[in-house]
Design a protein around this motif. Structure first.
Motif, mmCIF file in Angstrom:
data_model
loop_
_atom_site.group_PDB
_atom_site.id
_atom_site.type_symbol
_atom_site.label_atom_id
_atom_site.label_comp_id
_atom_site.label_asym_id
_atom_site.label_seq_id
_atom_site.Cartn_x
_atom_site.Cartn_y
_atom_site.Cartn_z
ATOM 1 N N TYR A 285 35.552 98.457 -34.140
ATOM 2 C CA TYR A 285 36.188 97.146 -34.297
ATOM 3 C C TYR A 285 35.543 96.409 -35.474
ATOM 4 N N ARG A 286 36.368 95.919 -36.363
ATOM 5 C CA ARG A 286 35.858 95.129 -37.485
ATOM 6 C C ARG A 286 35.627 93.682 -37.076
ATOM 7 N N SER A 287 36.393 93.205 -36.114
ATOM 8 C CA SER A 287 36.270 91.827 -35.648
ATOM 9 C C SER A 287 35.690 91.813 -34.241
ATOM 10 N N THR A 288 34.546 91.126 -34.084
ATOM 11 C CA THR A 288 33.933 91.030 -32.761
ATOM 12 C C THR A 288 34.804 90.232 -31.803
ATOM 13 N N SER A 289 35.418 89.169 -32.285
ATOM 14 C CA SER A 289 36.260 88.353 -31.407
ATOM 15 C C SER A 289 37.468 89.146 -30.918
ATOM 16 N N HIS A 290 38.043 89.976 -31.795
ATOM 17 C CA HIS A 290 39.172 90.819 -31.389
ATOM 18 C C HIS A 290 38.724 91.821 -30.326
ATOM 19 N N PHE A 291 37.534 92.387 -30.521
ATOM 20 C CA PHE A 291 36.969 93.318 -29.538
ATOM 21 C C PHE A 291 36.782 92.635 -28.188
ATOM 22 N N ILE A 292 36.229 91.428 -28.191
ATOM 23 C CA ILE A 292 35.991 90.700 -26.939
ATOM 24 C C ILE A 292 37.299 90.453 -26.209
ATOM 25 N N ASN A 293 38.330 90.039 -26.946
ATOM 26 C CA ASN A 293 39.628 89.764 -26.319
ATOM 27 C C ASN A 293 40.234 91.017 -25.697
ATOM 28 N N GLU A 294 40.153 92.148 -26.411
ATOM 29 C CA GLU A 294 40.749 93.372 -25.888
ATOM 30 C C GLU A 294 39.928 93.932 -24.728
ATOM 31 N N PHE A 295 38.618 93.777 -24.770
ATOM 32 C CA PHE A 295 37.762 94.213 -23.659
ATOM 33 C C PHE A 295 38.109 93.412 -22.400
ATOM 34 N N ARG A 296 38.300 92.107 -22.570
ATOM 35 C CA ARG A 296 38.633 91.257 -21.424
ATOM 36 C C ARG A 296 40.013 91.618 -20.871
ATOM 37 N N ASP A 297 40.961 91.898 -21.747
ATOM 38 C CA ASP A 297 42.291 92.286 -21.282
ATOM 39 C C ASP A 297 42.248 93.598 -20.507
ATOM 40 N N ARG A 298 41.368 94.496 -20.936
ATOM 41 C CA ARG A 298 41.278 95.820 -20.316
ATOM 42 C C ARG A 298 40.529 95.801 -18.987
ATOM 43 N N PHE A 299 39.384 95.117 -18.951
ATOM 44 C CA PHE A 299 38.501 95.180 -17.793
ATOM 45 C C PHE A 299 38.442 93.898 -16.966
ATOM 46 N N GLY A 300 39.077 92.822 -17.451
ATOM 47 C CA GLY A 300 39.101 91.602 -16.669
ATOM 48 C C GLY A 300 37.925 90.678 -16.880
ATOM 49 N N VAL A 301 36.925 91.096 -17.670
ATOM 50 C CA VAL A 301 35.756 90.265 -17.964
ATOM 51 C C VAL A 301 35.366 90.488 -19.423
ATOM 52 N N THR A 302 34.581 89.566 -19.989
ATOM 53 C CA THR A 302 34.095 89.733 -21.353
ATOM 54 C C THR A 302 32.968 90.761 -21.372
ATOM 55 N N PRO A 303 32.661 91.355 -22.538
ATOM 56 C CA PRO A 303 31.535 92.293 -22.616
ATOM 57 C C PRO A 303 30.216 91.656 -22.184
ATOM 58 N N ARG A 304 29.993 90.404 -22.561
ATOM 59 C CA ARG A 304 28.734 89.751 -22.189
ATOM 60 C C ARG A 304 28.645 89.591 -20.667
ATOM 61 N N ALA A 305 29.750 89.156 -20.036
ATOM 62 C CA ALA A 305 29.753 88.998 -18.577
ATOM 63 C C ALA A 305 29.556 90.344 -17.889
ATOM 64 N N PHE A 306 30.140 91.387 -18.461
ATOM 65 C CA PHE A 306 29.972 92.726 -17.898
ATOM 66 C C PHE A 306 28.517 93.159 -17.987
ATOM 67 N N GLY A 307 27.883 92.959 -19.163
ATOM 68 C CA GLY A 307 26.481 93.319 -19.327
ATOM 69 C C GLY A 307 25.564 92.517 -18.423
ATOM 70 N N ASP A 308 25.842 91.215 -18.284
ATOM 71 C CA ASP A 308 25.019 90.371 -17.402
ATOM 72 C C ASP A 308 25.132 90.832 -15.957
ATOM 73 N N ALA A 309 26.356 91.228 -15.552
ATOM 74 C CA ALA A 309 26.543 91.693 -14.180
ATOM 75 C C ALA A 309 25.795 92.995 -13.933
ATOM 76 N N LEU A 310 25.795 93.874 -14.937
ATOM 77 C CA LEU A 310 25.044 95.121 -14.804
ATOM 78 C C LEU A 310 23.553 94.851 -14.659
ATOM 79 N N ALA A 311 23.044 93.935 -15.489
ATOM 80 C CA ALA A 311 21.614 93.618 -15.441
ATOM 81 C C ALA A 311 21.225 93.048 -14.087
ATOM 82 N N GLY A 312 22.165 92.345 -13.444
ATOM 83 C CA GLY A 312 21.875 91.765 -12.139
ATOM 84 C C GLY A 312 22.248 92.671 -10.987
#
Length: 325
Positions: A285-312
């Motif tokens: 992905y050349r655009s981080t914001s585009h990546f975040i939007n598509e990740f959220r559409d695919r998995f229902g959460v943002t990459p940061r929220a997904f990583g935070d949930a994994l850490a917890g």
């Protein structure tokens, strides 16, 4: 040779599986299984027939109750003594035939990644060819059934329970669950009814340019990938390649590459602590914001929220992924 469960052994294992699924099935109907492609089902009464369809190898395991699946005019009944494997793109009709409030129907469906199935299938075939001291003439090949019911043996039950229990904590989910999942695939592919389908798929894959392009995409996931470029790699016109690719995978080349990028990003979030910008670049992905939007559409959460949930140790729901597949 694996040893089939006798009724006494099964009651103990079935109770363990019932407890695992009941603790995860908070609502009647479908429940997220905390793993891509895993859905847990609970019904408190018999349910009307429902049409469904899968694109990849799909395992259906019942802990309690009874179900009927009809595909291609053939009806299969399965219960806690058996599991159902379904492949191909043919629709099938499912019906819950045994369930009650006191003894609810409990089961799970597990969709298996095509790449993993191909990898393990290749290993099985290679092993058979290596260990065969003599080669007899190849028997007449019959078209294998798109679905079959197999007896639930001790090895498969153990692998299933270990996989489900590994989903309870973040560390076990990252380290152990993928290993147990591979064992489940291996056990399923060892079923006598499925062996011919494995060999047939391997022969078809060897002559299919789409398989080579999928490998090419995996190796160049961080680079820009256009349909024209993939078509050139397959020595085909873009229109012919797109048509063939959709026929084989059920998706357009663009959709398939996007899913591969996002699935790879999810793996990177599980495996390391790279920041979101680094991961977005690593999957093309050349655009981080585009990546975040598509990740959220695919998995229902943002990459940061997904990583935070994994850490917890609290993996976010993957309902959208299950629906997408």
């Amino acid at each position: 040779m694996t040893q089939l469960l006798n009724p006494l052994d099964f009651r103990i294992s079935s109770g363990d599986l019932v407890a695992e699924l009941k603790s995860r099935a908070d609502q009647v109907g479908t429940n997220d299984g905390l793993w891509p492609g895993l859905t847990i089902y609970r019904f408190d009464e018999p349910a009307a027939p429902l049409w469904e369809e899968v694109r990849e190898l799909h395992l259906c395991v019942i802990a309690q109750g009874r179900k009927r699946v009809t595909q291609g005019g053939d009806a299969h009944y399965y219960d806690p003594f058996t599991y159902l494997a379904i492949s191909g793109n043919e629709p099938f009709l499912t019906e819950i035939v045994e369930a009650s409030h006191d003894k609810p129907f409990l089961s799970f469906g597990l969709q298996l990644d095509n790449d993993m199935v191909r990898e393990i299938s290749a290993d099985i075939i290679a092993e058979r060819q290596t260990t065969a001291f003599t080669r007899s003439p190849e028997p007449t090949m019959t078209v294998p059934p798109p679905s079959f019911v197999s007896a639930l043996d001790r090895d498969m039950m153990d692998a299933i329970l270990r996989f489900l229990r590994a989903l309870s904590t973040g560390a076990d989910r990252r380290v152990l669950a993928p290993t147990y999942l591979k064992e489940i695939v291996y056990r399923a592919l060892q079923a006598e009814q499925y062996s011919r389908l494995v060999e047939r798929a391997a022969r078809e894959s060897a002559n299919n340019p789409v398989s080579a392009i999928i490998s090419y995409v995996r190796d160049h996931i961080a680079e820009p990938l256009s349909v024209n470029e993939m078509a050139e790699q397959a020595f085909m016109s873009p229109s012919a390649f797109s048509h063939l690719f959709r026929d084989v995978t059920g998706r357009s080349p663009y959709q398939f590459v996007k899913e591969m990028r996002l699935n790879k990003a999810r793996e990177l979030l599980v495996e390391d602590e790279s920041n979101v910008t680094q991961i977005s670049k690593a999957v093309g992905y050349r655009s981080t914001s585009h990546f975040i939007n598509e990740f959220r559409d695919r998995f229902g959460v943002t990459p940061r929220a997904f990583g935070d949930a994994l850490a917890g140790g609290d993996l976010p729901p993957v309902g959208r992924l299950n629906q997408a597949n």
